[in-house]
Design an enzyme around this catalytic site. Structure first.
Site, short mmCIF file in Angstrom:
data_model
loop_
_atom_site.label_atom_id
_atom_site.label_comp_id
_atom_site.label_asym_id
_atom_site.label_seq_id
_atom_site.Cartn_x
_atom_site.Cartn_y
_atom_site.Cartn_z
N ASP A 158 0.89 -1.18 0.05
CA ASP A 158 0.05 -0.05 0.15
C ASP A 158 0.93 1.33 -0.09
O ASP A 158 1.96 0.97 0.06
CB ASP A 158 -0.87 -0.17 1.11
CG ASP A 158 -2.41 0.35 0.96
OD1 ASP A 158 -2.37 1.41 -0.01
OD2 ASP A 158 -3.29 0.08 1.49
N ASP B 228 -9.98 3.22 -3.72
CA ASP B 228 -10.72 2.04 -3.30
C ASP B 228 -12.26 1.84 -3.71
O ASP B 228 -12.61 2.99 -3.97
CB ASP B 228 -10.86 1.98 -1.81
CG ASP B 228 -9.44 1.81 -1.12
OD1 ASP B 228 -8.73 1.81 -1.95
OD2 ASP B 228 -9.38 1.70 -0.06
C1 GAL Z 1 -6.19 1.13 1.07
C2 GAL Z 1 -6.21 -0.16 -0.05
C3 GAL Z 1 -7.26 -0.86 0.24
C4 GAL Z 1 -6.94 -1.65 1.71
C5 GAL Z 1 -6.77 -0.59 2.90
C6 GAL Z 1 -6.41 -1.17 4.31
O1 GAL Z 1 -5.17 2.19 0.87
O2 GAL Z 1 -6.50 0.73 -1.13
O3 GAL Z 1 -7.27 -1.99 -0.50
O4 GAL Z 1 -5.75 -2.53 1.46
O5 GAL Z 1 -5.87 0.34 2.44
O6 GAL Z 1 -5.94 -0.28 5.13
#
Ligand code: GAL
Length: 393
Positions: free
Chosen positions: A149, A204
């Site tokens: 991430d 997301d």
């Molecule tokens: C976001 C990511 C998500 C998930 C989330 C977890 O940045 O895009 O898919 O992994 O963090 O905190």
């Protein structure tokens, strides 16, 4: 023994050459699996993850091609005095290696999550500065897939950070699929093909068809960068919301269709233990999946818009074509569509001629609905698709 200067230069060159590479060939087709985030967020533990692996093993998903079971954010709590990451001892009392072993014993593969920044998005330990130690642990645990991430990365350079982890993974010596998750913010499609095997192209996904970050919005965003999609280097419009609250069955089916048409990674994101049979049929439709997994790896392009319905085309390696008729509206619309045409791929300039000699197979209803000698005439409900395979006779 004294090492001579030219030998040192040669060794440096060899190591640079060796590490400045991702493990090639780990994702010849878009990765398929399940990830914990969309349905459980931080509410994960080893019992639940094992149950997902059990479900995937027995419900037909493994057989249909799903292989990675990926734990997302929140499995990690801190680091030990030597800097090695510590898994939550309450939620994962047997440790991550035991979980990976269990998943492997089912003939599945194991994936984990971390972040290129200082902390993950849920403020757990991030990987920045600990790449080698983390990669070493992942290799020891038997990790097969790493989602990485981009939270808490202020002032960092994405290419530098992700390349560090790529090199650490390479050094650790275990082939691990590397999934970049910087939400498309620094256009990874332009630089990440030598770094990772897939990269998120957007923020997301939300479990809705329309509006910001819904299914259509992500489909549209990724359509603009289709030319970068290719085997071992995939555009990733985020994990599936198929079967999750917020999407009707029809919308889930359309969502899955669009992801197959995009040659997108198929990471299911629902509760596999409690699935409606229609949703399971959607996720395991082998013909739909074969469109997604086609070895050419081409993302679909828009053929035509006609009376509120869009026709999207995905050329396949056997010379056949997948076509998705998409009704974005809320109302049912009728389709009367002449299938004979000469199509030009707008990015690769290749032309495809559809003559009268194709049969038309309805992928969701699993039946032939005619040939290209005649127009396709039908109705398509709001937010629904007609998903067909044109097969040369
Ligand atoms: C976001 C990511 C998500 C998930 C989330 C977890 O940045 O895009 O898919 O992994 O963090 O905190």
């Amino acid at each position: 023994m004294q090492i001579r200067y030219p030998v040192l230069i040669l060794l440096t060159f060899i190591s640079l050459f060796t590490f400045a590479q991702k493990y090639p060939g780990l994702a010849p087709t878009p990765p398929m699996g399940w990830n914990s985030w969309n349905i459980f967020h931080c509410d994960i533990d080893e019992a639940k993850i094992k149950q997902m692996a059990d479900a995937m093993d027995t419900n037909g998903m493994k057989n249909a091609g799903y292989q990675y079971v990926v734990i997302d954010d929140c499995w990690q709590v801190s680091r030990d005095k030597d800097g090695y990451v510590i898994a939550d001892p309450v939620r994962f009392p047997s440790g991550i290696k035991a979980l990976a072993d269990y998943i492997h014993s089912k003939g599945l593969k194991f994936g984990i999550y971390s972040c290129a920044g200082l902390l993950t998005c849920q403020k757990r330990p991030g990987g920045a500065g600990y790449e080698d130690k983390d990669a070493q642990r992942y290799a020891e645990w038997g990790v097969d897939y790493l989602k990485y991430d981009w939270c808490n990365s202020k002032g960092m350079d994405s290419k530098v950070q992700y390349s560090r982890m790529r090199d650490a993974l390479h050094k650790a010596g275990r082939p691990i699929v590397f999934s970049l998750c910087e939400w498309g913010s620094t256009k990874p499609w332009k630089w990440a093909d030598t770094v990772g095997h897939l990269w998120r192209t957007t923020g997301d996904i939300r479990p809705r068809f329309e509006q910001h970050h819904g299914v259509l919005a992500l489909f549209d965003a990724q359509s603009k960068i289709r030319k970068y999609n290719q085997p071992d280097a995939w555009n990733d419009p985020d994990m599936l919301e198929v079967g999750n609250t917020g999407l009707s069955y029809t919308e889930s089916k359309a969502h899955f269709t669009l992801w197959c048409m995009m040659a997108a990674p198929l990471m299911s994101g629902n509760d596999l233990r409690a699935m409606n049979p229609d949703i399971l049929k959607t996720l395991t439709n082998k013909l739909a999946i074969s469109v997604d997994q086609d070895k050419l790896g081409l993302q679909c392009f828009l053929w035509k818009k006609q009376k509120g319905i869009e026709a999207w085309v995905k050329p396949l390696s056997d010379g056949n074509l997948a076509v998705c008729f998409l009704n974005r509206g809320n109302d049912t619309r009728s389709l009367d569509f002449n299938m004979q045409a000469v199509l030009t791929d707008p990015d690769f300039k290749k032309t495809y001629t559809i003559d009268a000699n194709y049969t038309i197979f309805d992928i969701w209803n699993k039946r032939e609905i005619g040939t290209t000698a005649k127009n396709v005439t039908t109705t398509i409900a709001g937010h629904d698709v007609l998903f067909v395979l044109l097969k040369k006779k």
